[in-house]
Enzyme design. Structure first.
Site, short mmCIF file in Angstrom:
data_model
loop_
_atom_site.label_atom_id
_atom_site.label_comp_id
_atom_site.label_asym_id
_atom_site.label_seq_id
_atom_site.Cartn_x
_atom_site.Cartn_y
_atom_site.Cartn_z
N ASP A 112 45.27 10.31 0.48
CA ASP A 112 46.63 10.83 0.31
C ASP A 112 46.60 12.25 -0.25
OD1 ASP A 112 47.51 8.34 1.05
OD2 ASP A 112 47.76 7.64 -1.01
N1 URA Z 1 44.40 4.22 -1.15
C1 URA Z 1 45.51 4.92 -1.48
O1 URA Z 1 46.52 4.36 -1.87
N2 URA Z 1 45.45 6.25 -1.36
C2 URA Z 1 44.35 6.93 -0.96
O2 URA Z 1 44.37 8.16 -0.91
C3 URA Z 1 43.21 6.19 -0.63
C4 URA Z 1 43.25 4.82 -0.73
#
Ligand code: URA
Length: 249
Positions: A112
């Site tokens: 993310d």
């Molecule tokens: N899980 C998440 O919620 N975000 C990420 O960036 C990676 C795994």
């Protein structure tokens, strides 16, 4: 591709090595090896459990399995960058690279925008698929900061799997190590959308900081500052698709 040994110096089982550099399953790899179809550095080896170093030259029915030269990179992703090849609003992790032919590159497992840590980038599509496929049991280790204190019962709940919204199946077994009341290491082998945040949400907690430390047995290089990247050796590329991450290592 040239690298004399894996980073942890461990040789690999031949059947595991063959299945990780091809699309063959482990059992198909065993059969091919027993049939005498594989040679290692010029010698036919028929024992699937034989140990070989990660720089060994493998030939399957005379065809070199490492003929195609691919590019593999590890990047230390900073916050504020998206894991996409193009984006109208935000800078992308690809913008951090200074490489030719960037259009050929894939991101093997996205993070993310607010997550930091290890991102793998390659022009080797099957390898990227292996890194991401839950079937390959390629574990990713995350360091998670939480809003509410962590309860010991979570270890068993995540091991059993939790239901994420709109999903009829539990998440696959995940391993949680609680480091302090608001920090834990979590290993998962799936990559569902916002998976870690949703897992903690499903148990009434909230992720306030998320950092990916490792993919498979490949750790983020501690010499890389946020925004920096480097090429992987062939042996390191193999580490990403072999072995599980050891919690707390
Ligand atoms: N899980 C998440 O919620 N975000 C990420 O960036 C990676 C795994």
């Amino acid at each position: 591709m040239n690298s004399p040994s894996t980073r942890n110096g461990k040789p690999l089982r031949l059947d595991k090595y063959l299945s990780s550099v091809t699309d063959y399953s482990r059992s198909d790899a065993k059969k091919l090896i027993k049939n005498g179809e594989l040679s290692v550095d010029g010698d036919v080896i028929t024992n699937p459990g034989a140990l070989v170093s990660a720089d060994a030259s493998l030939e399957l029915n005379g065809q070199n399995l490492r003929q195609v030269q691919h590019r593999y990179f590890m990047l230390h992703k900073p916050q504020g960058y998206v894991c996409a090849t193009r984006d109208r609003r935000h800078p992308t992790v690809i913008d951090l690279l200074d490489e030719d032919n960037q259009d050929a590159l894939h991101i093997a497992g996205r993070l993310d925008i607010d997550t930091t840590g290890l991102v793998l980038i390659t022009d080797d599509g099957p390898w990227a698929h292996q890194v991401m496929s839950p079937k390959r049991q390629c574990f990713k280790r995350y360091r998670v900061g939480t809003g509410l204190p962590l309860d010991d019962s979570l270890v068993e709940r995540f091991e059993k799997g939790v239901f994420l919204s709109e999903s009829k199946r539990r998440t696959l077994p995940a391993s949680l190590s609680i480091l302090d009341p608001h920090e834990a290491l979590l290993e998962i082998c799936e990559g569902k959308f916002h998976q870690v945040k949703r897992m903690f949400g499903a148990v009434g907690n909230e992720v306030v900081a998320l950092h990916r430390e490792a993919v498979g047995a490949l750790e983020l290089d501690s010499d890389l500052a946020e925004g920096e990247y480097r090429a992987l050796t062939a042996a390191e590329a193999l580490l990403a698709v072999t072995g599980t991450v050891q919690n707390g290592s």
